[in-house]
Design an enzyme around this catalytic site. Structure first.
Site, mmCIF file in Angstrom:
data_model
loop_
_atom_site.group_PDB
_atom_site.id
_atom_site.type_symbol
_atom_site.label_atom_id
_atom_site.label_comp_id
_atom_site.label_asym_id
_atom_site.label_seq_id
_atom_site.Cartn_x
_atom_site.Cartn_y
_atom_site.Cartn_z
ATOM 1 N N ASP A 60 -46.342 -5.259 -18.389
ATOM 2 C CA ASP A 60 -45.589 -5.614 -17.786
ATOM 3 C C ASP A 60 -44.532 -4.161 -17.321
ATOM 4 O OD1 ASP A 60 -43.629 -6.688 -15.636
ATOM 5 O OD2 ASP A 60 -43.610 -8.252 -16.371
ATOM 6 N N HIS A 69 -51.435 -10.732 -7.559
ATOM 7 C CA HIS A 69 -49.532 -10.266 -7.660
ATOM 8 C C HIS A 69 -49.428 -8.838 -6.889
ATOM 9 C CE1 HIS A 69 -46.143 -10.604 -8.717
ATOM 10 N NE2 HIS A 69 -45.825 -9.293 -9.861
HETATM 11 C C1 HEM Z 1 -45.933 -5.091 -10.624
HETATM 12 C C2 HEM Z 1 -46.060 -9.303 -13.567
HETATM 13 C C3 HEM Z 1 -42.936 -11.466 -10.798
HETATM 14 C C4 HEM Z 1 -42.359 -6.818 -8.263
HETATM 15 C C5 HEM Z 1 -45.885 -6.799 -12.235
HETATM 16 C C6 HEM Z 1 -47.424 -6.101 -12.795
HETATM 17 C C7 HEM Z 1 -47.474 -7.218 -13.590
HETATM 18 C C8 HEM Z 1 -46.122 -7.941 -13.218
HETATM 19 C C9 HEM Z 1 -48.476 -7.658 -14.558
HETATM 20 C C10 HEM Z 1 -48.606 -5.238 -13.261
HETATM 21 C C11 HEM Z 1 -47.724 -3.873 -13.934
HETATM 22 C C12 HEM Z 1 -46.749 -3.421 -13.292
HETATM 23 O O1 HEM Z 1 -46.776 -2.618 -12.542
HETATM 24 O O2 HEM Z 1 -45.810 -3.247 -13.785
HETATM 25 C C13 HEM Z 1 -45.031 -10.570 -12.881
HETATM 26 C C14 HEM Z 1 -44.767 -11.850 -13.066
HETATM 27 C C15 HEM Z 1 -43.556 -12.705 -12.721
HETATM 28 C C16 HEM Z 1 -43.355 -10.784 -11.275
HETATM 29 C C17 HEM Z 1 -45.214 -12.295 -14.683
HETATM 30 C C18 HEM Z 1 -43.017 -13.270 -12.648
HETATM 31 C C19 HEM Z 1 -43.343 -14.158 -13.788
HETATM 32 C C20 HEM Z 1 -42.148 -10.145 -9.984
HETATM 33 C C21 HEM Z 1 -41.179 -10.864 -8.409
HETATM 34 C C22 HEM Z 1 -41.700 -9.416 -8.079
HETATM 35 C C23 HEM Z 1 -42.594 -8.242 -9.012
HETATM 36 C C24 HEM Z 1 -40.902 -11.337 -8.273
HETATM 37 C C25 HEM Z 1 -40.713 -8.720 -7.078
HETATM 38 C C26 HEM Z 1 -39.733 -9.826 -6.065
HETATM 39 C C27 HEM Z 1 -43.482 -6.541 -8.210
HETATM 40 C C28 HEM Z 1 -43.731 -4.684 -8.239
HETATM 41 C C29 HEM Z 1 -45.462 -4.662 -8.826
HETATM 42 C C30 HEM Z 1 -45.500 -5.826 -9.417
HETATM 43 C C31 HEM Z 1 -43.042 -4.009 -7.016
HETATM 44 C C32 HEM Z 1 -45.750 -3.212 -9.111
HETATM 45 C C33 HEM Z 1 -46.443 -3.086 -7.973
HETATM 46 C C34 HEM Z 1 -46.980 -2.171 -7.735
HETATM 47 O O3 HEM Z 1 -47.274 -1.240 -6.665
HETATM 48 O O4 HEM Z 1 -48.386 -1.900 -7.742
HETATM 49 N N1 HEM Z 1 -45.493 -7.154 -12.210
HETATM 50 N N2 HEM Z 1 -43.672 -9.644 -12.190
HETATM 51 N N3 HEM Z 1 -42.894 -8.682 -10.137
HETATM 52 N N4 HEM Z 1 -44.424 -6.734 -9.708
HETATM 53 FE FE1 HEM Z 1 -44.331 -7.936 -11.063
#
Ligand code: HEM
Length: 378
Positions: A194, A287
């Site tokens: 993450d 996601h």
């Molecule tokens: C990407 C987990 C909540 C925005 C990711 C990734 C994981 C992850 C595993 C892929 C690896 C990375 O690029 O970091 C989670 C979990 C969440 C959560 C477990 C809640 C418990 C959120 C929220 C937002 C968000 C609330 C924004 C409102 C993003 C964005 C990316 C991302 C912008 C990158 C997407 C890309 O350009 O590939 N998240 N996330 N995430 N997450 Fe989350």
């Protein structure tokens, strides 16, 4: 049993040699254009402490509070005890301590400065996925205290809180942690890598997307904004999902964090790739597909931490993510992504936002003699 144990000497006293070569003495500079703790590589421990101003507290009181916090933070971050520190020994291991201060919307009302409040500074709209608890929502002031050692964080939060206790009421403290070998990405408690997609510190992108340039709010030049969302994870039902299901939910591989269309963590996800049956390799509902920026102006910095608290009676766990986003403009950068995820995100089945707060992060303190947030009051 080792020699030290046999001799009855405690672990601390007889600790192995590597205990002495850790980063306990490392310091992060306090003075600068920007507050530390945003561009800084996140260390292992964090505490976010939210406070409300006591009734009747106004402009001069807030300035007094900020002078105290500036002095305390300037010392503690450099390994120097605060003035009248009751446990000065605990200041001796700064362990890359940073103290970052933010202002909530109501601070501007209390200080008579509503004309200087950035347009985006308000609580987020409520989303259908939210189950917000007042105990983790909103605050007039926030301290983000980060360090490589939990004792350092606890000491700093205590010093900073008690030195201003006549002016504020503590609203919440949210503690978190993250572990990753240097240069690697952390894993959250669902097991996912993450934090892969990020904005590299010190780049033109960082300057443009994270730091305010003062164009519309001159006092904020060098500052930023912080959105803190406490997001609970339902790990019991997540346990029931097999590896394929987990990967399709996020759009990345559990083992390496690589996108389902690639082999290495840093590979660009290809959201247009389809398999031989014409089915998208990265599901549009995943996601990453939903969270990915649709244009450059939707990018922001994520700097999250895990939390793991005592479960309620009858529950097995109380875990999740302290999701933290920094950006120049909450409305333009963060909100469209959050709205998209609230509309649909495969991950929503296992995650629930239970806390939410938005803060403006004033610029850094340029040099000794100045105080945090001074630009707002001049
Ligand atoms: C990407 C987990 C909540 C925005 C990711 C990734 C994981 C992850 C595993 C892929 C690896 C990375 O690029 O970091 C989670 C979990 C969440 C959560 C477990 C809640 C418990 C959120 C929220 C937002 C968000 C609330 C924004 C409102 C993003 C964005 C990316 C991302 C912008 C990158 C997407 C890309 O350009 O590939 N998240 N996330 N995430 N997450 Fe989350």
């Amino acid at each position: 049993m080792g020699v030290a144990g046999a001799a009855g000497i405690g672990w601390g006293a007889a600790g192995p040699r590597e205990r002495e070569s850790d980063d306990a003495l490392d310091v992060v500079p306090f003075y600068g254009t920007h507050q530390a703790g945003i561009e800084t590589t996140p260390p292992a421990h964090v505490a976010f402490a939210g406070f409300d101003l006591a009734p009747g507290v106004g402009r001069e009181d807030v300035i007094g509070l900020l002078r105290i916090w500036t002095d305390d933070a300037a010392r503690l971050t450099q390994g120097i005890p605060a003035l009248a520190d009751t446990e000065p020994e605990l200041a001796a291991r700064p362990a890359r301590l940073t103290v970052t201060v933010g202002f909530g919307p109501e601070l501007f009302t209390a200080t008579g400065l509503t004309a200087r409040r950035p347009g985006w500074l308000r609580q987020l709209p409520s989303f259908p996925v939210d189950r917000l608890e007042p105990a983790y929502t909103g605050a007039d002031l926030v301290l983000q205290v980060c360090a490589q050692e939990a004792t350092t964080v606890a000491h700093a939060v205590r010093v900073l809180s008690k030195h201003v206790k006549s002016l504020v009421t503590p609203r919440w403290v949210q503690r978190g942690f993250r572990d990753a070998p240097r240069g690697r990405t952390m894993r959250n408690l669902m097991g996912q890598v993450d934090g892969t997609v990020t904005i590299a510190p010190g780049t033109a992108d960082f300057d443009r997307l994270v730091w305010d340039d003062g164009a519309s709010t001159p006092w904020l030049s060098g500052g930023s904004s912080m959105v803190l969302r406490r997001i609970a994870m339902d790990l019991d039902s997540w346990d029931e999902l097999d590896a394929d299901g987990r990967e399709l939910t996020v759009g990345r591989k559990v083992t390496t964090g690589a996108p389902l269309t690639g082999t290495a963590e840093d590979d660009e996800p290809d959201l247009t790739a389809v398999d031989r049956n014409g089915i998208p390799v990265i599901p549009p509902s995943s996601h990453v597909a939903r969270a990915r920026h649709t244009h450059d102006g939707e990018r922001f910095l994520r700097r999250g931490f895990n939390y793991d608290e005592a479960p309620a009676p009858g529950q097995l766990s109380n875990s999740g993510l302290l999701f933290v986003a920094y950006q120049r403009d909450v409305d333009a950068q963060f909100l469209p992504v959050q709205q998209r995820l609230a509309e649909f995100d495969a991950l929503n089945e296992w995650t629930t936002p239970i806390g939410s707060a938005v803060f403006v992060i004033p610029p850094g303190v340029p040099a000794a003699g100045h105080y945090l947030g001074q630009q707002l009051f001049e």
